[in-house]
Scaffold this motif. Structure first.
Motif, PDB file in Angstrom:
ATOM      1  N   THR A   1     -20.921 -63.579 -61.289  1.00 25.66           N
ATOM      2  CA  THR A   1     -22.278 -64.111 -61.378  1.00 25.66           C
ATOM      3  C   THR A   1     -22.882 -64.235 -59.985  1.00 25.66           C
ATOM      4  N   ILE A   2     -24.185 -64.401 -59.943  1.00 24.05           N
ATOM      5  CA  ILE A   2     -24.913 -64.664 -58.707  1.00 24.05           C
ATOM      6  C   ILE A   2     -25.621 -65.992 -58.893  1.00 24.05           C
ATOM      7  N   ASN A   3     -25.421 -66.892 -57.931  1.00 22.25           N
ATOM      8  CA  ASN A   3     -26.078 -68.189 -58.009  1.00 22.25           C
ATOM      9  C   ASN A   3     -26.082 -68.828 -56.627  1.00 22.25           C
ATOM     10  N   GLU A   4     -26.560 -70.051 -56.568  1.00 16.93           N
ATOM     11  CA  GLU A   4     -26.680 -70.749 -55.282  1.00 16.93           C
ATOM     12  C   GLU A   4     -25.310 -70.950 -54.645  1.00 16.93           C
TER      13      GLU A   4
ATOM     14  N   THR B   1     -25.314 -56.073 -60.404  1.00 15.50           N
ATOM     15  CA  THR B   1     -25.822 -55.029 -59.531  1.00 15.50           C
ATOM     16  C   THR B   1     -26.792 -55.656 -58.550  1.00 15.50           C
ATOM     17  N   VAL B   2     -26.638 -55.323 -57.262  1.00 23.22           N
ATOM     18  CA  VAL B   2     -27.498 -55.853 -56.213  1.00 23.22           C
ATOM     19  C   VAL B   2     -28.076 -54.668 -55.442  1.00 23.22           C
ATOM     20  N   ILE B   3     -29.347 -54.740 -55.131  1.00 22.30           N
ATOM     21  CA  ILE B   3     -30.001 -53.711 -54.333  1.00 22.30           C
ATOM     22  C   ILE B   3     -29.471 -53.774 -52.899  1.00 22.30           C
ATOM     23  N   VAL B   4     -29.269 -52.602 -52.308  1.00 18.09           N
ATOM     24  CA  VAL B   4     -28.908 -52.484 -50.894  1.00 18.09           C
ATOM     25  C   VAL B   4     -30.080 -51.818 -50.181  1.00 18.09           C
ATOM     26  N   GLU B   5     -30.555 -52.452 -49.126  1.00 16.73           N
ATOM     27  CA  GLU B   5     -31.641 -51.895 -48.324  1.00 16.73           C
ATOM     28  C   GLU B   5     -31.367 -52.208 -46.861  1.00 16.73           C
ATOM     29  N   ASN B   6     -31.555 -51.213 -46.000  1.00 14.64           N
ATOM     30  CA  ASN B   6     -31.252 -51.354 -44.572  1.00 14.64           C
ATOM     31  C   ASN B   6     -29.801 -51.810 -44.354  1.00 14.64           C
TER      32      ASN B   6
ATOM     33  N   LEU C   1     -30.031 -60.195 -51.317  1.00 14.50           N
ATOM     34  CA  LEU C   1     -29.810 -61.464 -52.001  1.00 14.50           C
ATOM     35  C   LEU C   1     -30.847 -62.466 -51.513  1.00 14.50           C
ATOM     36  N   GLY C   2     -31.171 -63.430 -52.363  1.00 10.85           N
ATOM     37  CA  GLY C   2     -32.055 -64.509 -51.961  1.00 10.85           C
ATOM     38  C   GLY C   2     -31.384 -65.402 -50.933  1.00 10.85           C
ATOM     39  N   VAL C   3     -32.178 -66.201 -50.248  1.00 14.40           N
ATOM     40  CA  VAL C   3     -31.682 -67.069 -49.178  1.00 14.40           C
ATOM     41  C   VAL C   3     -30.511 -67.921 -49.638  1.00 14.40           C
ATOM     42  N   TRP C   4     -30.576 -68.440 -50.847  1.00 12.76           N
ATOM     43  CA  TRP C   4     -29.549 -69.369 -51.333  1.00 12.76           C
ATOM     44  C   TRP C   4     -28.535 -68.708 -52.249  1.00 12.76           C
ATOM     45  N   GLN C   5     -28.620 -67.399 -52.429  1.00 14.46           N
ATOM     46  CA  GLN C   5     -27.760 -66.728 -53.401  1.00 14.46           C
ATOM     47  C   GLN C   5     -26.428 -66.277 -52.809  1.00 14.46           C
ATOM     48  N   GLY C   6     -25.400 -66.386 -53.646  1.00 12.38           N
ATOM     49  CA  GLY C   6     -24.080 -65.856 -53.334  1.00 12.38           C
ATOM     50  C   GLY C   6     -23.509 -65.186 -54.568  1.00 12.38           C
ATOM     51  N   ILE C   7     -22.506 -64.360 -54.368  1.00 17.16           N
ATOM     52  CA  ILE C   7     -21.848 -63.645 -55.464  1.00 17.16           C
ATOM     53  C   ILE C   7     -20.524 -64.350 -55.731  1.00 17.16           C
ATOM     54  N   TYR C   8     -20.289 -64.663 -56.997  1.00 16.02           N
ATOM     55  CA  TYR C   8     -19.104 -65.428 -57.386  1.00 16.02           C
ATOM     56  C   TYR C   8     -18.229 -64.661 -58.370  1.00 16.02           C
ATOM     57  N   PHE C   9     -16.917 -64.723 -58.122  1.00 13.98           N
ATOM     58  CA  PHE C   9     -15.925 -64.343 -59.121  1.00 13.98           C
ATOM     59  C   PHE C   9     -15.621 -65.615 -59.908  1.00 13.98           C
ATOM     60  N   CYS C  10     -15.781 -65.567 -61.217  1.00 13.71           N
ATOM     61  CA  CYS C  10     -15.609 -66.744 -62.077  1.00 13.71           C
ATOM     62  C   CYS C  10     -14.284 -66.643 -62.831  1.00 13.71           C
ATOM     63  N   GLU C  11     -13.410 -67.579 -62.572  1.00 10.25           N
ATOM     64  CA  GLU C  11     -12.116 -67.653 -63.263  1.00 10.25           C
ATOM     65  C   GLU C  11     -12.217 -68.673 -64.384  1.00 10.25           C
TER      66      GLU C  11
END
Length: 130
Positions: A47-50, A95-100, A105-115
């Motif tokens: 998931t992606i969240n704060e 899926t996250v866009i890659v540019e440059n 990602l948003g300022v507060w967003q992170g990618i999480y592995f959820c167990e």
């Protein structure tokens, strides 16, 4: 190229894997495209969240437990049907866009592995395409 990551998890938690994913994007050399983060497990997810306030992870885990409690009428022999439900709800990929050469990602967003069914030795994959 596909990048494989290994993770040892506890009973139930969310692990910030943003830096690992950024590293894969850096290694790929892709300037503009997409990054796919995929979990091949039926009792875990992505998931992606704060990622600024750790209370968000705490609250999300509580919310998922309330939404998907372990119930006596579940028939699955391993006794982890609620983990399967959480996994299906959260999803196994993002899926996250890659540019440059950077994740958008948003300022507060992170990618999480959820167990949802640990402790386990898990893996997840990252593919960056241009």
């Amino acid at each position: 190229m596909i990048y494989e990551f290994n993770l040892s998890t506890s009973r139930e938690n969310m692990y910030d894997v943003t830096d690992a994913v950024r590293g894969a994007v850096d290694k790929s050399g892709i300037e503009s495209g997409f990054c796919i983060i995929y979990c091949p497990h039926t009792t875990a997810g992505i998931t992606i969240n704060e990622n600024a306030d750790p209370d968000v992870v705490h609250d999300m885990l509580i919310g998922l437990d309330k939404a998907f409690p372990n119930r006596g009428e579940f028939l699955h022999g391993e006794g982890n049907s609620n983990a399967h439900l959480k996994s299906s709800c959260v999803g196994c990929s993002k899926t996250v866009i890659v540019e440059n050469k950077r994740l958008l990602l948003g300022v507060w967003q992170g990618i999480y592995f959820c167990e949802f069914d640990g402790p386990r030795n898990r893996k997840f994959y990252v593919k960056v395409v241009g």
